[in-house]
Write a protein that holds these residues in place. Structure first.
Motif, PDB file in Angstrom:
ATOM      1  N   THR A 222       0.854  -1.190   0.000  1.00  0.00           N
ATOM      2  CA  THR A 222       0.000   0.000   0.000  1.00  0.00           C
ATOM      3  C   THR A 222       0.888   1.238   0.000  1.00  0.00           C
ATOM      4  O   THR A 222       2.038   1.193   0.431  1.00  0.00           O
ATOM      5  CB  THR A 222      -0.922   0.063   1.243  1.00  0.00           C
ATOM      6  OG1 THR A 222      -0.117   0.156   2.417  1.00  0.00           O
ATOM      7  CG2 THR A 222      -1.829  -1.135   1.331  1.00  0.00           C
ATOM      8  N   ILE A 223       0.339   2.345  -0.485  1.00  0.00           N
ATOM      9  CA  ILE A 223       1.043   3.616  -0.412  1.00  0.00           C
ATOM     10  C   ILE A 223       1.137   4.044   1.055  1.00  0.00           C
ATOM     11  O   ILE A 223       0.167   3.975   1.805  1.00  0.00           O
ATOM     12  CB  ILE A 223       0.304   4.698  -1.224  1.00  0.00           C
ATOM     13  CG1 ILE A 223       0.260   4.317  -2.712  1.00  0.00           C
ATOM     14  CG2 ILE A 223       0.973   6.063  -1.043  1.00  0.00           C
ATOM     15  CD1 ILE A 223       1.608   4.256  -3.391  1.00  0.00           C
ATOM     16  N   ASN A 224       2.315   4.451   1.475  1.00  0.00           N
ATOM     17  CA  ASN A 224       2.583   4.903   2.849  1.00  0.00           C
ATOM     18  C   ASN A 224       2.454   3.792   3.881  1.00  0.00           C
ATOM     19  O   ASN A 224       2.505   4.055   5.083  1.00  0.00           O
ATOM     20  CB  ASN A 224       1.670   6.070   3.254  1.00  0.00           C
ATOM     21  CG  ASN A 224       1.819   7.273   2.353  1.00  0.00           C
ATOM     22  OD1 ASN A 224       2.876   7.493   1.774  1.00  0.00           O
ATOM     23  ND2 ASN A 224       0.762   8.062   2.225  1.00  0.00           N
ATOM     24  N   GLY A 225       2.243   2.549   3.431  1.00  0.00           N
ATOM     25  CA  GLY A 225       2.099   1.451   4.376  1.00  0.00           C
ATOM     26  C   GLY A 225       0.806   1.509   5.163  1.00  0.00           C
ATOM     27  O   GLY A 225       0.701   0.893   6.234  1.00  0.00           O
ATOM     28  N   ILE A 226      -0.213   2.206   4.643  1.00  0.00           N
ATOM     29  CA  ILE A 226      -1.479   2.306   5.378  1.00  0.00           C
ATOM     30  C   ILE A 226      -2.194   0.961   5.357  1.00  0.00           C
ATOM     31  O   ILE A 226      -1.959   0.110   4.505  1.00  0.00           O
ATOM     32  CB  ILE A 226      -2.392   3.399   4.807  1.00  0.00           C
ATOM     33  CG1 ILE A 226      -2.711   3.108   3.328  1.00  0.00           C
ATOM     34  CG2 ILE A 226      -1.772   4.763   4.954  1.00  0.00           C
ATOM     35  CD1 ILE A 226      -3.782   3.996   2.772  1.00  0.00           C
ATOM     36  N   GLY A 227      -3.092   0.776   6.308  1.00  0.00           N
ATOM     37  CA  GLY A 227      -3.841  -0.466   6.397  1.00  0.00           C
ATOM     38  C   GLY A 227      -4.346  -0.671   7.804  1.00  0.00           C
ATOM     39  O   GLY A 227      -4.151   0.160   8.693  1.00  0.00           O
ATOM     40  N   ALA A 230      -1.492  -1.707  12.404  1.00  0.00           N
ATOM     41  CA  ALA A 230      -0.223  -1.012  12.146  1.00  0.00           C
ATOM     42  C   ALA A 230       0.072  -0.851  10.666  1.00  0.00           C
ATOM     43  O   ALA A 230       1.112  -0.317  10.294  1.00  0.00           O
ATOM     44  CB  ALA A 230       0.923  -1.754  12.832  1.00  0.00           C
ATOM     45  N   GLY A 231      -0.835  -1.326   9.811  1.00  0.00           N
ATOM     46  CA  GLY A 231      -0.664  -1.110   8.376  1.00  0.00           C
ATOM     47  C   GLY A 231      -0.058  -2.280   7.637  1.00  0.00           C
ATOM     48  O   GLY A 231       0.211  -3.357   8.199  1.00  0.00           O
ATOM     49  N   ASN A 232       0.168  -2.054   6.343  1.00  0.00           N
ATOM     50  CA  ASN A 232       0.699  -3.062   5.432  1.00  0.00           C
ATOM     51  C   ASN A 232       2.118  -2.698   5.010  1.00  0.00           C
ATOM     52  O   ASN A 232       2.673  -1.698   5.446  1.00  0.00           O
ATOM     53  CB  ASN A 232      -0.182  -3.157   4.183  1.00  0.00           C
ATOM     54  CG  ASN A 232      -1.555  -3.721   4.458  1.00  0.00           C
ATOM     55  OD1 ASN A 232      -2.234  -3.320   5.393  1.00  0.00           O
ATOM     56  ND2 ASN A 232      -1.986  -4.656   3.634  1.00  0.00           N
ATOM     57  N   THR A 233       2.667  -3.479   4.123  1.00  0.00           N
ATOM     58  CA  THR A 233       3.976  -3.175   3.547  1.00  0.00           C
ATOM     59  C   THR A 233       3.879  -1.926   2.682  1.00  0.00           C
ATOM     60  O   THR A 233       2.975  -1.796   1.853  1.00  0.00           O
ATOM     61  CB  THR A 233       4.475  -4.342   2.681  1.00  0.00           C
ATOM     62  OG1 THR A 233       4.477  -5.527   3.464  1.00  0.00           O
ATOM     63  CG2 THR A 233       5.864  -4.072   2.150  1.00  0.00           C
TER      64      THR A 233
END
Length: 502
Positions: A222-227, A230-233
């Protein structure tokens, strides 16, 4: 020597990224982001989960209608209704997800292994019969029995799955373990396999790179590691790690990484941490005098990559850590040269401001330099009055009265909002004698509450001259006007004069 194949990128910013708590995109916002992802060069755009809602399907359909180069995908559980909704959206593919760990199979699905495997096979066959590309994904694969996982993958491939995916759903993989797993899976399966990581323990990028080294053909990012959680790669991290550390060039247009990062941050309302790698505000910002001195000799001394590679610029800021070198550089940028003694005094005053916890702005530097160098300047443009009208139905309109030298000038302007209208009116007031351009506009709250003091920063240019200016106050319109007037004065003074003739 580490060997990589052709790395593909499956971007899930619009699905896993949008599952970030508090984020909900309108269809036109999904399209805007999707078009930027396509320009970046990602291979697959997971545009959403069609089963979610009518609004989600409207967004997915809007992305499909754009006719982008990237494959457009919908998330789907191993349920016929999910696949049917994906078909309704006319996507190219489905990301077909099935739980594979005993924890998920027993506690979440309340089923057994063989039943789950048959569900996966049935839905792969169903999706393929209806013309979809299928990526079969094992949810919670990092906590699954690997023999069972391999058997489910093989059954899925036999049923027609085009790609497979290994999901580290709660971010518990370790890089060395990831490499071993993917070395075995990639050699034993007859379909390319993807890696999908979450960043719960901060290892998403490391695990993704380890999987690619081990034979994974595609990275979910994902862009910016959002998700969720704690988010994605983060896409930008994987791309630049591959490029700068392993010498692997991907199809990603790296110069578009930062602009896309800023767009996603703004549309999703998720500000980036200043110290976020590559795209955070501080990633290429330097204050320490030691670092600045090194950068002047060779930028590689304190930067692993040049900021231009990802569409950024280097910033030198002043504060208590600033040294004479960085102060001299900042002075040169505003066209001033100081003697060694004057430079020492300017540096001392800047450090004093920094010690008081103050951010040293361009305006502060100008004021200090003017005092130390004996430069006395008087504002040539003075704001006399500013009136702004705005409402739900009315076009925002502003009128300004300014004094340029001894001449009084009244101008009006309209804009998309009250601030835009006021700045357009100010720009018109000097249009006959100075072509000024607003390059950047930023607002920050200094205090909290409805009566917060706001600080407005503008970056303005005239020909090749670029300056920054600021304004502050409880009224965002007047703070913006104050910053703009200060910037106009500095640009005009530096070009030595504004003519009275109009």
């Amino acid at each position: 020597m580490v060997l990589f194949g052709d790395v593909r990128f499956f971007d899930t910013t619009l699905r896993d990224g949008e599952q970030t708590p508090g984020v909900s995109l309108e269809p036109e916002e999904k399209v805007w982001i999707a078009k930027n992802l396509d320009s970046l060069g990602v291979d697959v755009i997971e545009a959403g989960s069609a089963i979610t809602s009518e609004g989600e399907r409207k967004g997915i359909k809007a992305v499909v209608k754009e006719g982008l180069k990237a494959e457009i995908c919908s998330f789907a559980r191993c349920l016929k209704t999910d696949v049917d909704y994906a078909l309704e959206c006319e996507v190219d593919s489905v990301h077909l997800v099935v739980s594979v760990s005993d924890l998920h199979i027993n506690e979440k699905l309340k089923k057994d292994r063989e039943t789950v495997k048959q569900m996966a096979v049935d839905m792969v066959e169903y999706a393929k019969r209806h013309g979809l590309i299928v990526e079969l994904s094992g949810e919670d694969a990092s906590r699954a029995d690997l023999d069972y996982l391999a058997s489910l993958y093989k059954a899925g491939v036999d049923a027609g799955a085009d790609r497979l995916c290994f999901c580290d759903t709660v971010g518990v993989l370790r890089p060395e373990m990831t490499y071993d797993i993917f070395s075995k899976l990639s050699s034993g399966l007859k379909a390319p396999i993807s890696i999908h990581c979450h960043d719960d323990l901060g290892l998403a990028t490391a695990n993704t790179v380890a999987a690619l080294r081990g034979g994974a053909a595609q990275a979910h990012v994902t862009i910016n590691g959002i998700g969720e959680r704690a988010g994605n790669t983060a896409l930008e991290e994987v791309v630049m790690v591959l490029k700068s550390l392993y010498g692997v060039n991907t199809k990603i247009v790296t110069e578009n990484l930062y602009p896309t990062s800023k767009l996603v941050s703004r549309l999703m309302g998720i500000p980036l941490a200043p110290n976020k790698s590559l795209v955070g505000d501080n990633a290429f910002m330097h204050e320490s005098g030691i670092h600045t001195h090194g950068l002047m000799a060779n930028t590689m001394t304190y930067e692993p990559i040049t900021p231009e590679i990802i569409g950024r610029k280097r910033q030198i800021v002043l504060g208590k850590h600033a040294g004479r070198t960085s102060v001299a550089m900042a002075l040169r940028e505003i066209g001033l040269v100081a003697t060694d003694k004057q430079l020492d005094e300017i540096t001392r005053q800047i450090k004093d401001l920094g010690d008081k916890g103050k951010k040293v702005t361009d305006a502060d530097l100008m004021s200090i330099a003017d005092s130390v160098l004996g430069i006395k300047t008087e504002a040539r443009i003075k704001l006399i009055d500013c009136t702004v009208l705005s409402g739900n139905r009315a076009t925002p309109t502003a009128s300004v009265k300014v004094m340029i030298d001894d001449e009084e000038i009244v101008e009006s302007g309209v804009g998309l909002g009250p601030v835009d209208a006021a700045l357009n009116a100010l720009r018109k007031s000097v249009m006959g004698v100075a072509d000024l351009k607003l390059d950047e506009y930023r607002v920050e709250a200094i205090t909290g509450g409805t009566d917060a003091i706001v600080e407005v920063w503008v970056k303005m240019s005239r020909d090749t001259q670029v300056i920054s200016a600021r304004g502050a106050g409880p009224d965002i319109i007047m703070a913006s006007v104050q910053a703009f007037v200060e910037g106009m004065n500095r640009l005009i003074q530096e070009k030595n004069g504004i003519s009275k003739a109009r």
